[in-house]
Scaffold this motif. Structure first.
Motif, PDB file in Angstrom:
ATOM      1  N   LYS A  54       0.834  -1.194   0.000  1.00  0.00           N
ATOM      2  CA  LYS A  54       0.000   0.000   0.000  1.00  0.00           C
ATOM      3  C   LYS A  54       0.874   1.253   0.000  1.00  0.00           C
ATOM      4  N   VAL A  55       0.473   2.219  -0.812  1.00  0.00           N
ATOM      5  CA  VAL A  55       1.101   3.537  -0.841  1.00  0.00           C
ATOM      6  C   VAL A  55      -0.022   4.577  -0.725  1.00  0.00           C
ATOM      7  N   ASP A  56       0.353   5.806  -0.517  1.00  0.00           N
ATOM      8  CA  ASP A  56      -0.652   6.859  -0.396  1.00  0.00           C
ATOM      9  C   ASP A  56      -1.434   7.013  -1.698  1.00  0.00           C
TER      10      ASP A  56
END
Length: 107
Positions: A85-87
């Protein structure tokens, strides 16, 4: 049949779905995610994780989103896998729920 990322993801690119995928079938572009149809096992765990309801079974796609089957397959062959997960994109909230974003897709 694979799951498909649809137009709702464009310019949002939340990655909550990536975090739960057991087979790492997501691929990331600049402003969109796709699912590699050759890797997807149709488990469906990604669907409820998407905050913009951008993921659906291929057979459940409305007519105006069916072209995303081809788009997912085409771009999955070009884009790198994303496994963490990334922003979300900075303007994700501004684009949330906005229709007609197909022209904004960066290939």
């Amino acid at each position: 049949m694979a799951h498909v990322v649809t137009e709702s993801c464009i310019n949002c690119r939340h990655t909550d779905c990536v975090e739960v995928c057991p087979v790492d079938c997501f691929r990331a572009g600049e402003n969109f995610l796709v699912i590699d149809p050759n890797e997807c096992i149709d488990c469906g765990v990604c669907i409820p994780e998407c905050p913009v309801d951008a993921i659906a079974l291929e057979e459940d796609l409305p007519p105006d989103q069916r072209s995303f089957v081809r788009i997912n397959a085409e771009l999955a062959a070009q884009w790198p896998a994303i496994t963490a997960k990334v922003d979300a994109l900075p303007d994700a909230e501004r684009y949330r729920g906005q229709p007609g974003k197909r022209a904004l897709l960066k290939r």
